[in-house]
Design an enzyme around this catalytic site. Structure first.
Site, mmCIF file in Angstrom:
data_model
loop_
_atom_site.group_PDB
_atom_site.id
_atom_site.type_symbol
_atom_site.label_atom_id
_atom_site.label_comp_id
_atom_site.label_asym_id
_atom_site.label_seq_id
_atom_site.Cartn_x
_atom_site.Cartn_y
_atom_site.Cartn_z
ATOM 1 N N CYS A 60 -24.059 -4.178 2.906
ATOM 2 C CA CYS A 60 -23.287 -2.947 3.130
ATOM 3 C C CYS A 60 -24.188 -1.873 3.725
ATOM 4 O O CYS A 60 -25.197 -1.495 3.117
ATOM 5 C CB CYS A 60 -22.674 -2.465 1.820
ATOM 6 S SG CYS A 60 -21.751 -0.909 1.997
ATOM 7 N N CYS A 107 -18.846 -6.411 4.892
ATOM 8 C CA CYS A 107 -18.882 -7.172 3.642
ATOM 9 C C CYS A 107 -18.078 -8.460 3.739
ATOM 10 O O CYS A 107 -18.346 -9.429 3.017
ATOM 11 C CB CYS A 107 -18.398 -6.317 2.473
ATOM 12 S SG CYS A 107 -16.678 -5.788 2.576
ATOM 13 N N CYS A 143 -24.165 -15.175 -5.537
ATOM 14 C CA CYS A 143 -24.204 -14.560 -4.204
ATOM 15 C C CYS A 143 -23.993 -13.046 -4.288
ATOM 16 O O CYS A 143 -23.082 -12.566 -4.954
ATOM 17 C CB CYS A 143 -23.130 -15.178 -3.314
ATOM 18 S SG CYS A 143 -23.057 -14.481 -1.650
ATOM 19 N N CYS A 196 -14.533 -0.879 8.580
ATOM 20 C CA CYS A 196 -15.758 -1.682 8.587
ATOM 21 C C CYS A 196 -15.449 -3.055 8.003
ATOM 22 O O CYS A 196 -14.697 -3.161 7.026
ATOM 23 C CB CYS A 196 -16.834 -0.983 7.753
ATOM 24 S SG CYS A 196 -18.400 -1.887 7.645
ATOM 25 N N CYS A 250 -18.345 4.444 1.469
ATOM 26 C CA CYS A 250 -17.785 3.335 2.245
ATOM 27 C C CYS A 250 -17.390 3.788 3.646
ATOM 28 O O CYS A 250 -16.708 4.805 3.818
ATOM 29 C CB CYS A 250 -16.572 2.770 1.504
ATOM 30 S SG CYS A 250 -15.726 1.442 2.380
ATOM 31 N N ASP A 277 0.825 -1.220 0.000
ATOM 32 C CA ASP A 277 0.000 0.000 0.000
ATOM 33 C C ASP A 277 0.854 1.265 0.000
ATOM 34 O O ASP A 277 0.419 2.297 0.507
ATOM 35 C CB ASP A 277 -0.921 0.043 1.237
ATOM 36 C CG ASP A 277 -2.021 -0.979 1.161
ATOM 37 O OD1 ASP A 277 -2.280 -1.483 0.070
ATOM 38 O OD2 ASP A 277 -2.631 -1.260 2.212
ATOM 39 N N CYS A 284 -22.595 -9.546 0.105
ATOM 40 C CA CYS A 284 -21.791 -8.376 0.473
ATOM 41 C C CYS A 284 -22.440 -7.091 -0.024
ATOM 42 O O CYS A 284 -22.383 -6.045 0.653
ATOM 43 C CB CYS A 284 -20.374 -8.513 -0.075
ATOM 44 S SG CYS A 284 -20.257 -8.695 -1.867
#
Length: 379
Positions: free
Chosen positions: A203, A249, A196, A246, A219, A139, A199
């Site tokens: 949310c 999801c 599916c 969070c 988000c 990152d 998620c």
């Protein structure tokens, strides 16, 4: 390189070295992310990156690893599990008086942990190969790490945009090592989300706007970590008691039934952050915040945004006179914080009024029944 190398054997050795360094999986891919460029540009054009200006500033470089390290031929992608044994998801999320910290941030800052291991892996490769070039990333640069991880066979991109693995779910960190060696590449995994959409539907803020696409502006992770200013009022009630990130999801994802626990001591939860009372967190002065978050990813949001997030969570907590008092005690410290405190106090006052109505309603019902029965009103 001074002599020919058996590249297939070297690739196998690199994977074994990676495992010995604590990574759970190592994959190898080339640098061609051309198919990702139009998707990245469309995401940027829709302003889904919000205030993360660096996402747009680097543009298509994120899809061109060879521009970060000229001469790069391969990307070695790694994953490391981070889920602690006692994550206490439900007990914390279901208690609105406690603050919920995304489970990846409960221990030591993963950037430092993975980067140090990747550097060791690079040194091992250089020792074997001679004057080879490498560069580790966690990152820390404009790099599309998830598409690279998928291309290297570490998993597939789930509808929440995270990488999913059949054996490990998604509770892991990713890191990359760019190298200038033409190693044999691994094959991508097949997508296994099927129909599916758990998620997407779970949310809280509707941030997953289509499969694999997240509008960061909605988000909760972005709102509590990346956003520097005021959190939009429309999202504050939806944040609940999430004060840093969070996990919803991921929690709902069926593949995370197979999530693997970490054995890294560095990722063990710090007790003071595991399930902390919100009122205690809001009382921290800056020195306390810096001391407790030393070596943690949380420190990077700073004390002010920390208080902003906790103020929102206190506003979402059940009515408590102490909460109103604690919130008011920090008024005047910062205009942006004041805005969130006033909002939180207003929320508490609304709940106080609602609570008073609920308390009075049984008394009113008893009074009505008494009148209907012709009994004295004080019966």
């Amino acid at each position: 390189m001074s002599h020919p190398l058996d590249l297939h054997q070297l690739a196998q050795d690199i994977k074994q070295w990676g495992l010995s360094l604590g990574f759970q999986q190592v994959g190898i891919c080339d640098t061609d992310l051309t198919p990702e460029e139009p998707r990245l540009q469309a995401w940027l054009d829709k302003q889904y990156h919000g205030e993360m200006d660096w996402m747009a500033r680097h543009g298509m470089m994120r899809a061109r690893p060879h521009e970060l390290l000229p001469g790069t031929l391969r990307v070695i992608s790694v994953r490391m599990n981070y889920l602690p044994a006692k994550a206490a998801f439900a007990s914390t999320l279901k208690n609105p008086r406690l603050g919920y910290v995304s489970r990846y941030a409960l221990g030591r800052d993963y950037h430092k942990v993975l980067r140090n291991r990747l550097k060791k892996l690079g040194d091992m490769i250089r020792e074997r190969c001679g004057d080879t070039q490498y560069r580790p990333f966690v990152d820390s640069a404009p790099l599309l790490e998830r598409p690279l991880a998928a291309k290297a066979g570490l998993g597939w991109t789930g509808k929440h945009s995270l990488i999913l693995n059949r054996e490990a779910g998604s509770w892991f960190f990713l890191g990359e090592l760019l190298v200038d060696i033409p190693l044999p590449v691994d094959q991508p995994q097949q997508e296994n989300c099927g129909r599916c959409v758990a998620c997407i539907t779970t949310c809280p803020t509707g941030a997953i706007v289509e499969p694999g696409v997240v509008d960061a502006r909605r988000c909760i992770s972005y709102l509590t970590i990346e956003l520097e200013g005021a959190i939009p009022q429309e999202f504050r009630p939806l944040i609940g008691n999430r004060i840093y990130g969070c996990d919803d999801c991921q929690l709902i994802c069926p593949w995370n039934r197979y999530g693997q626990l970490t054995d890294e001591d560095d990722f063990s939860p710090r007790a003071v952050l595991h399930a902390p009372p919100l009122t205690e967190l809001f009382a921290w002065d800056e020195a306390t915040f810096l001391r407790i978050t030393e070596g943690s990813a949380i420190r990077r949001i700073g004390h002010l945004r920390w208080l902003r997030n906790v103020a929102v969570a206190l506003g979402n907590a059940p009515y408590d006179k102490e909460i109103t008092t604690i919130l008011a005690s920090r008024l005047g410290e910062n205009p942006m914080l004041d805005e969130h405190i006033h909002w939180a106090v207003s929320q508490q006052q609304d709940k106080r009024a609602a609570y008073a109505v609920e308390v009075q309603r049984p008394q009113q019902k008893r009074l009505v029944r008494a009148i209907e029965k012709g009994l004295p009103r004080d019966a």
